[in-house]
Design a protein around this motif. Structure first.
Motif, PDB file in Angstrom:
ATOM      1  N   GLY A  42       0.788  -1.227   0.000  1.00 54.39           N
ATOM      2  CA  GLY A  42       0.000   0.000   0.000  1.00 54.39           C
ATOM      3  C   GLY A  42       0.816   1.270   0.000  1.00 54.39           C
ATOM      4  N   GLY A  43       2.027   1.225  -0.558  1.00 53.37           N
ATOM      5  CA  GLY A  43       2.863   2.424  -0.588  1.00 53.37           C
ATOM      6  C   GLY A  43       2.176   3.576  -1.319  1.00 53.37           C
ATOM      7  N   ARG A  44       2.320   4.799  -0.780  1.00 58.05           N
ATOM      8  CA  ARG A  44       1.612   5.955  -1.353  1.00 58.05           C
ATOM      9  C   ARG A  44       2.552   7.074  -1.786  1.00 58.05           C
ATOM     10  N   PHE A  45       3.822   6.798  -1.890  1.00 56.05           N
ATOM     11  CA  PHE A  45       4.752   7.845  -2.320  1.00 56.05           C
ATOM     12  C   PHE A  45       4.463   8.197  -3.778  1.00 56.05           C
ATOM     13  N   ALA A  46       4.211   9.486  -4.024  1.00 60.01           N
ATOM     14  CA  ALA A  46       3.686   9.922  -5.322  1.00 60.01           C
ATOM     15  C   ALA A  46       4.664   9.653  -6.462  1.00 60.01           C
ATOM     16  N   LEU A  47       5.956   9.822  -6.201  1.00 70.29           N
ATOM     17  CA  LEU A  47       6.940   9.674  -7.268  1.00 70.29           C
ATOM     18  C   LEU A  47       6.924   8.263  -7.851  1.00 70.29           C
ATOM     19  N   GLN A  48       6.730   7.262  -6.989  1.00 68.73           N
ATOM     20  CA  GLN A  48       6.697   5.872  -7.448  1.00 68.73           C
ATOM     21  C   GLN A  48       5.296   5.429  -7.871  1.00 68.73           C
ATOM     22  N   SER A  49       4.294   6.280  -7.643  1.00 61.38           N
ATOM     23  CA  SER A  49       2.912   5.893  -7.909  1.00 61.38           C
ATOM     24  C   SER A  49       2.369   6.395  -9.242  1.00 61.38           C
ATOM     25  N   ALA A  50       2.904   7.501  -9.770  1.00 62.01           N
ATOM     26  CA  ALA A  50       2.301   8.128 -10.952  1.00 62.01           C
ATOM     27  C   ALA A  50       3.357   8.582 -11.944  1.00 62.01           C
ATOM     28  N   ASP A  51       3.217   8.110 -13.185  1.00 61.12           N
ATOM     29  CA  ASP A  51       4.108   8.599 -14.248  1.00 61.12           C
ATOM     30  C   ASP A  51       3.994  10.112 -14.388  1.00 61.12           C
ATOM     31  N   SER A  52       2.779  10.640 -14.255  1.00 62.08           N
ATOM     32  CA  SER A  52       2.582  12.077 -14.432  1.00 62.08           C
ATOM     33  C   SER A  52       3.386  12.873 -13.416  1.00 62.08           C
ATOM     34  N   PHE A  53       3.397  12.419 -12.168  1.00 53.59           N
ATOM     35  CA  PHE A  53       4.155  13.099 -11.117  1.00 53.59           C
ATOM     36  C   PHE A  53       5.656  13.003 -11.409  1.00 53.59           C
ATOM     37  N   ALA A  54       6.110  11.802 -11.824  1.00 56.10           N
ATOM     38  CA  ALA A  54       7.525  11.610 -12.131  1.00 56.10           C
ATOM     39  C   ALA A  54       7.957  12.450 -13.331  1.00 56.10           C
ATOM     40  N   LEU A  55       7.092  12.561 -14.344  1.00 59.50           N
ATOM     41  CA  LEU A  55       7.410  13.386 -15.513  1.00 59.50           C
ATOM     42  C   LEU A  55       7.573  14.843 -15.116  1.00 59.50           C
ATOM     43  N   ASP A  56       6.709  15.314 -14.216  1.00 63.68           N
ATOM     44  CA  ASP A  56       6.829  16.692 -13.736  1.00 63.68           C
ATOM     45  C   ASP A  56       8.145  16.915 -12.989  1.00 63.68           C
ATOM     46  N   ASP A 187       4.786  19.179  -6.497  1.00 58.85           N
ATOM     47  CA  ASP A 187       3.477  19.573  -5.960  1.00 58.85           C
ATOM     48  C   ASP A 187       3.259  18.873  -4.625  1.00 58.85           C
ATOM     49  N   THR A 188       3.363  19.633  -3.528  1.00 60.97           N
ATOM     50  CA  THR A 188       3.224  19.011  -2.212  1.00 60.97           C
ATOM     51  C   THR A 188       1.804  18.546  -1.942  1.00 60.97           C
ATOM     52  N   ALA A 189       0.829  19.166  -2.586  1.00 62.63           N
ATOM     53  CA  ALA A 189      -0.550  18.705  -2.403  1.00 62.63           C
ATOM     54  C   ALA A 189      -0.709  17.293  -2.962  1.00 62.63           C
ATOM     55  N   LEU A 190      -0.171  17.076  -4.172  1.00 68.91           N
ATOM     56  CA  LEU A 190      -0.248  15.744  -4.756  1.00 68.91           C
ATOM     57  C   LEU A 190       0.647  14.753  -4.009  1.00 68.91           C
ATOM     58  N   ALA A 191       1.746  15.255  -3.457  1.00 69.64           N
ATOM     59  CA  ALA A 191       2.652  14.379  -2.704  1.00 69.64           C
ATOM     60  C   ALA A 191       2.040  13.943  -1.377  1.00 69.64           C
ATOM     61  N   GLY A 192       1.100  14.729  -0.861  1.00 71.39           N
ATOM     62  CA  GLY A 192       0.411  14.339   0.362  1.00 71.39           C
ATOM     63  C   GLY A 192       1.046  14.837   1.637  1.00 71.39           C
ATOM     64  N   GLY A 265       3.986  10.894   7.881  1.00 70.82           N
ATOM     65  CA  GLY A 265       5.015  11.583   8.665  1.00 70.82           C
ATOM     66  C   GLY A 265       6.258  11.883   7.842  1.00 70.82           C
ATOM     67  N   LEU A 266       6.465  11.093   6.770  1.00 76.03           N
ATOM     68  CA  LEU A 266       7.623  11.304   5.884  1.00 76.03           C
ATOM     69  C   LEU A 266       7.171  11.196   4.426  1.00 76.03           C
ATOM     70  N   GLY A 267       6.064  11.854   4.120  1.00 82.34           N
ATOM     71  CA  GLY A 267       5.459  11.714   2.802  1.00 82.34           C
ATOM     72  C   GLY A 267       6.297  12.243   1.660  1.00 82.34           C
ATOM     73  N   ASN A 268       7.240  13.135   1.944  1.00 86.14           N
ATOM     74  CA  ASN A 268       8.099  13.680   0.883  1.00 86.14           C
ATOM     75  C   ASN A 268       9.469  13.012   0.823  1.00 86.14           C
ATOM     76  N   ALA A 269       9.602  11.861   1.465  1.00 84.66           N
ATOM     77  CA  ALA A 269      10.851  11.093   1.370  1.00 84.66           C
ATOM     78  C   ALA A 269      10.871  10.393   0.013  1.00 84.66           C
ATOM     79  N   LEU A 270      11.405  11.097  -0.990  1.00 83.92           N
ATOM     80  CA  LEU A 270      11.303  10.685  -2.387  1.00 83.92           C
ATOM     81  C   LEU A 270      12.002   9.372  -2.683  1.00 83.92           C
TER      82      LEU A 270
END
Length: 356
Positions: A42-56, A187-192, A265-270
């Motif tokens: 159930g990992g929710r880190f945005a960078l690994q979850s969405a191509d769109s986020f990674a492309l940005d 985008d920190t909003a999308l990153a959570g 608690g560490l949602g932006n740990a890319l």
């Protein structure tokens, strides 16, 4: 009778200092593997979850989760190194060197860098440095682990004891971040999470709050995903006569659960840049619920980057006990029996140079 065609695995006396093992079965990592990994943890880190986020962020696609790469590279080594293991004891000097994307293939080699027979004469500890490379021969992961392995013949002569010198921490100078990685559109909003590198202080403790119960089928499915053939995880017929009486959960399963839980608690740990050390301090079994808490041990700049920083994080996995009071070691130095994982790693976060 001809010689056996099956592989019984290496016993302690089969290992020689400097020996290089070329592990079988290269593995192409697919989007299916990534989806299954998400289903398991159930990992929710945005960078690994969405191509769109990674492309940005300047990448070609969402990279494969660092720990999925670790487990697959690790799994290759099991038939040659730890098929006859009593326990995997620890990790050190783990460096994530290049991103892996769906469609990349990885394979692994290992070198024996240390040996020490135990005083009981029945087992010994083998130290190996394992290296995972992609289809272009580029190193993607390099790490050391040590494992307690049974002797086939207790009367076999003990090898000369050689213990490798291992760094306490991975030097930030060794961190790798893709040169094209760009946080100007992060985008920190999308990153959570709005909490960036500057928001964390050395000594700060974070209760990750959430818990996840492990099911028998999940941990076996996960370990098969990594093509990890260790008998202790699969064979209840064998394990019913073991002192534990049941299958042990692969320690990497707990590492991945703790990483996923740490999102709160560490949602932006890319990225996980490196693992300095880790130990599985108690066994886990199906039915256990894992919680986690982390402590910030140190902060560092990422060489060549003004937009990223690294946190040295000690994360503890705890079974069947919430972490509001940060279970760890008692005053007498004995570890709380609920602690099952003690992991020391570097994670990379954006600095507050970005728009929030």
């Amino acid at each position: 009778m001809g010689s056996s065609k099956t592989n019984p695995g290496n016993f302690f006396e089969d290992f020689k200092l400097g020996q290089v093992l070329y592990h079988a079965t290269p593995r192409t990592i697919t989007e299916g593997d990534v989806s299954l990994y998400t289903a398991l943890y159930g990992g929710r880190f945005a960078l690994q979850s969405a191509d769109s986020f990674a492309l940005d962020c300047g990448l070609q696609a969402a990279p494969v989760d660092d720990l999925l790469v670790f487990h697959i590279v690790f799994g290759k080594t099991v038939p040659d190194i730890s098929l006859n293991a009593v326990a995997n004891l620890g990790y050190a000097d783990v460096k994530f060197i290049a991103p892996v994307y769906p469609g990349d293939s990885v394979q692994t080699t290992s070198e024996v860098i240390g040996l020490k027979e135990n005083s009981n004469g029945k087992t010994g500890v083998v130290y190996v440095r394992s290296t995972g490379v992609n289809q272009m021969g580029e190193v993607v992961l390099d790490y050391v682990r040590w494992v307690m392995v049974r002797k086939k013949d207790p009367s076999a002569a003990a090898p000369e004891t050689v213990l490798p010198e291992l760094p306490e921490t991975v030097d930030p100078a060794a961190f790798f971040v893709p040169s094209q990685f760009d946080v100007s559109r992060y985008d920190t909003a999308l990153a959570g999470s709005v909490h960036l590198f500057e928001d964390y202080e050395v000594g700060e403790k974070i209760d990750h709050v959430d818990g996840m119960t492990i099911e028998e089928a999940e941990h076996m499915l996960a370990t098969r995903l990594y093509q990890n053939t260790a008998k202790v995880h699969f064979n209840q017929h064998m394990m019913k006569d073991d002192r534990m009486g049941r299958r042990l959960i692969y320690g990497g399963h707990i590492i991945s659960l703790v990483r996923s839980l740490s999102f709160n608690g560490l949602g932006n740990a890319l990225f996980v840049a490196a693992i300095n050390g880790g130990s599985h301090t108690a066994p886990t079994f199906a039915g256990d619920t894992i919680y986690a808490w982390s402590e910030v041990l140190d902060k560092a700049d990422v060489p060549g980057r003004t937009d990223l920083g690294a946190l040295r994080i000690r994360s503890l996995g705890v079974k069947n006990q919430t972490c509001a009071d940060f279970p760890d070691k008692a005053e007498d130095g004995k570890r709380d029996p609920s602690v099952v994982l003690d992991l020391d790693c570097w994670v990379i976060l954006p600095k507050a140079t970005i728009e929030v």
